[in-house]
Design an enzyme around this catalytic site. Structure first.
Site, PDB file in Angstrom:
ATOM      1  N   HIS A 159     -19.440 189.713  47.092  1.00  0.00           N
ATOM      2  CA  HIS A 159     -20.068 189.449  45.790  1.00  0.00           C
ATOM      3  C   HIS A 159     -21.177 188.409  45.829  1.00  0.00           C
ATOM      4  O   HIS A 159     -21.853 188.196  44.833  1.00  0.00           O
ATOM      5  CB  HIS A 159     -19.014 189.015  44.759  1.00  0.00           C
ATOM      6  CG  HIS A 159     -18.566 187.590  44.923  1.00  0.00           C
ATOM      7  ND1 HIS A 159     -17.700 187.196  45.905  1.00  0.00           N
ATOM      8  CD2 HIS A 159     -18.899 186.463  44.258  1.00  0.00           C
ATOM      9  CE1 HIS A 159     -17.510 185.886  45.831  1.00  0.00           C
ATOM     10  NE2 HIS A 159     -18.222 185.413  44.837  1.00  0.00           N
TER      11      HIS A 159
HETATM   12  C1  UD1 Z   1     -19.080 183.061  40.201  1.00  0.00           C
HETATM   13  C2  UD1 Z   1     -19.382 181.785  40.982  1.00  0.00           C
HETATM   14  C3  UD1 Z   1     -19.014 181.994  42.444  1.00  0.00           C
HETATM   15  C4  UD1 Z   1     -17.584 182.483  42.593  1.00  0.00           C
HETATM   16  C5  UD1 Z   1     -17.406 183.735  41.728  1.00  0.00           C
HETATM   17  C6  UD1 Z   1     -15.980 184.254  41.781  1.00  0.00           C
HETATM   18  C7  UD1 Z   1     -21.310 180.435  40.245  1.00  0.00           C
HETATM   19  C8  UD1 Z   1     -22.684 180.034  40.605  1.00  0.00           C
HETATM   20  N1  UD1 Z   1     -20.798 181.466  40.960  1.00  0.00           N
HETATM   21  O1  UD1 Z   1     -19.930 184.076  40.722  1.00  0.00           O
HETATM   22  O2  UD1 Z   1     -19.125 180.760  43.125  1.00  0.00           O
HETATM   23  O3  UD1 Z   1     -17.321 182.788  43.939  1.00  0.00           O
HETATM   24  O4  UD1 Z   1     -17.732 183.403  40.375  1.00  0.00           O
HETATM   25  O5  UD1 Z   1     -15.871 185.516  41.168  1.00  0.00           O
HETATM   26  O6  UD1 Z   1     -20.712 179.843  39.380  1.00  0.00           O
HETATM   27  N2  UD1 Z   1     -19.462 189.564  35.070  1.00  0.00           N
HETATM   28  C9  UD1 Z   1     -18.738 190.439  34.314  1.00  0.00           C
HETATM   29  N3  UD1 Z   1     -17.549 190.021  33.790  1.00  0.00           N
HETATM   30  C10 UD1 Z   1     -17.074 188.776  33.981  1.00  0.00           C
HETATM   31  C11 UD1 Z   1     -17.828 187.873  34.735  1.00  0.00           C
HETATM   32  C12 UD1 Z   1     -19.021 188.276  35.289  1.00  0.00           C
HETATM   33  O7  UD1 Z   1     -19.122 191.572  34.125  1.00  0.00           O
HETATM   34  O8  UD1 Z   1     -15.976 188.460  33.462  1.00  0.00           O
HETATM   35  C13 UD1 Z   1     -20.747 190.028  35.682  1.00  0.00           C
HETATM   36  C14 UD1 Z   1     -21.939 189.723  34.833  1.00  0.00           C
HETATM   37  O9  UD1 Z   1     -22.846 190.761  34.972  1.00  0.00           O
HETATM   38  C15 UD1 Z   1     -22.521 188.494  35.476  1.00  0.00           C
HETATM   39  C16 UD1 Z   1     -22.175 188.705  36.931  1.00  0.00           C
HETATM   40  O10 UD1 Z   1     -20.914 189.362  36.923  1.00  0.00           O
HETATM   41  O11 UD1 Z   1     -23.886 188.389  35.247  1.00  0.00           O
HETATM   42  C17 UD1 Z   1     -22.082 187.428  37.708  1.00  0.00           C
HETATM   43  O12 UD1 Z   1     -21.179 186.509  37.064  1.00  0.00           O
HETATM   44  P1  UD1 Z   1     -21.363 184.928  37.243  1.00  0.00           P
HETATM   45  O13 UD1 Z   1     -20.293 184.197  36.540  1.00  0.00           O
HETATM   46  O14 UD1 Z   1     -22.783 184.549  36.934  1.00  0.00           O
HETATM   47  O15 UD1 Z   1     -21.243 184.701  38.791  1.00  0.00           O
HETATM   48  P2  UD1 Z   1     -20.259 185.357  39.856  1.00  0.00           P
HETATM   49  O16 UD1 Z   1     -21.046 186.261  40.729  1.00  0.00           O
HETATM   50  O17 UD1 Z   1     -19.022 185.900  39.223  1.00  0.00           O
END
Ligand code: UD1
Length: 376
Positions: free
Chosen positions: A206
């Site tokens: 991821h």
């Molecule tokens: C975040 C953390 C990362 C951690 C990961 C665990 C930061 C910078 N990154 O990354 O360190 O390893 O979490 O999973 O804080 N999304 C959904 N549903 C959700 C959450 C996210 O659909 O419940 C999608 C959204 O499109 C979002 C993307 O995932 O834009 C990324 O989510 P985000 O929280 O920005 O970062 P992660 O890649 O999850």
């Protein structure tokens, strides 16, 4: 001691659970739980609260997804009035996600002490958003709780006062130990259509650096398909990766909750799993392939060979003492290294210091001691 604990994203829930349980056992602690809402899907959030037996949060800031600046700013803006009205003695943050940094800054700006659990880890790769979050959080924290000796060494090099650094062990391992009875009973293999004792590998991917570029993600998927000719691969797909796969890779079966419906060329695509099912899946796997941080530690503790699809690790003890090998993010190496590892699995050589299921108790003891000291 009034403590506001902050969680935002999936790995935070795992790390905070043992701390919440440890604080609940002490009448002198008055804890408040704030969920920033960085992760919000049922599978990414609520399922973890259930699996880890975490009580519902007192506040949910509902910041959701967005750019790093937006996410960080919204946590700060929405947390600030809560800290103002609660005026706690301490804000407790874990890990390295955007919510961690945002909460730490908000607290120090109000003159509230900050405790950072999992301090001092460094990949020395500043292109990782988590590395920036770690460096900045550690620079302003008052209590720095480290999981491995490298954490202490890194903090000392950065000029942190040694009195602030406490080597306490690993709360992720506390969570894993505390829930062992329940994950051992998980029927995840059956749900995925795998026989008990089946041979399989687990993949998680991821990191933006691995999945945000169409060419790199496509090469990863091709390498995984090649490996899947040798061993079935279970791939729980993070939402960010699911979006990218659908965008870039026409013809790949969309990840589905049922293993059978999500099978494609030996790869079992599944939606994100809950904590208990995921740990159960890893514990029975022949091999783990991952770009996550915490999974390197869980695989090490469970004695399962792990190949990390990154060029660095901030958790070197998993390599020196554990089952982890850093093979880089070149998809071409993935197949060869996996086959080598399957033929000759690595064995952990030693138990990891203080990864014994009692890290949260040590942390709560240290905080309690500081409270007595402040009072006296
Ligand atoms: C975040 C953390 C990362 C951690 C990961 C665990 C930061 C910078 N990154 O990354 O360190 O390893 O979490 O999973 O804080 N999304 C959904 N549903 C959700 C959450 C996210 O659909 O419940 C999608 C959204 O499109 C979002 C993307 O995932 O834009 C990324 O989510 P985000 O929280 O920005 O970062 P992660 O890649 O999850």
């Amino acid at each position: 001691m009034r403590i506001v604990s902050i969680v935002g994203a999936r790995p935070n829930f795992v790390k905070m659970a043992p701390l919440i349980h440890a604080m609940a056992r002490r009448p002198e602690f008055s804890p408040t739980l704030v969920h920033t809402g960085q992760h919000y899907d049922q599978a990414m959030s609520e399922q973890f609260f259930q699996d880890l037996e975490i009580r519902p949060p007192d506040f949910n800031l509902e910041v959701g997804s967005g750019t790093h600046a937006l996410q960080t700013a919204q946590v700060m803006q929405r947390l600030d009035p809560i800290l103002e009205s609660l005026n706690p003695d301490l804000v407790l943050v874990v890990g390295d996600v955007n919510s961690t940094l945002a909460a730490a800054i908000t607290a120090v700006k109000r003159g509230i002490a900050v405790a950072h659990v999992e301090a001092g880890l460094r990949s020395f790769d500043r292109s990782m958003p988590e590395e920036i979050n770690r460096i900045l959080t550690d620079a302003i924290a008052d209590f720095l709780f480290v999981t491995e000796e490298s954490g202490r060494a890194n903090l000392l090099k950065e000029g942190v006062d040694p009195a602030k650094i406490h080597f306490v062990g690993n709360v992720m391992i506390d969570a894993l130990q505390a829930s062992r009875d329940r994950w051992e009973r998980s029927s995840v293999l059956q749900t995925l259509g795998l026989a008990p004792g089946a041979t399989y590998a687990v993949l998680t991917l991821h990191r933006p650096s691995n999945v945000d570029d169409a060419g790199r993600l496509t090469s990863f998927l091709e390498a995984i398909e090649t490996l899947a000719r040798h061993i079935p691969i279970v791939f729980p797909v993070h939402p960010r990766v699911k979006q990218q796969i659908i965008r870039y890779r026409h013809g790949v079966t969309e990840p589905a909750p049922s293993g059978d419906r999500g099978r494609d060329k030996g790869i079992i695509y599944v939606d994100p799993l809950g904590y208990l099912d995921f740990v159960a899946l890893v514990s029975r796997a022949r091999l783990v392939l991952t770009d996550s941080g915490g999974i390197q530690e869980e695989a090490t503790f469970l004695g399962v060979p792990c190949l990390t699809l990154r060029n660095t690790t901030e958790r070197p003890v998993t390599v020196t003492h554990g089952t982890n090998r850093i093979i880089g993010s070149d998809p071409n190496r993935l197949v060869d290294e996996s086959l080598k590892t399957l033929a000759d699995p690595s064995r952990p050589n030693r138990a990891l210091p203080l990864w014994d299921g009692h890290a949260a108790e040590r942390i709560v003891d240290i905080l309690d001691e500081s409270r007595r000291h402040a009072k006296g």
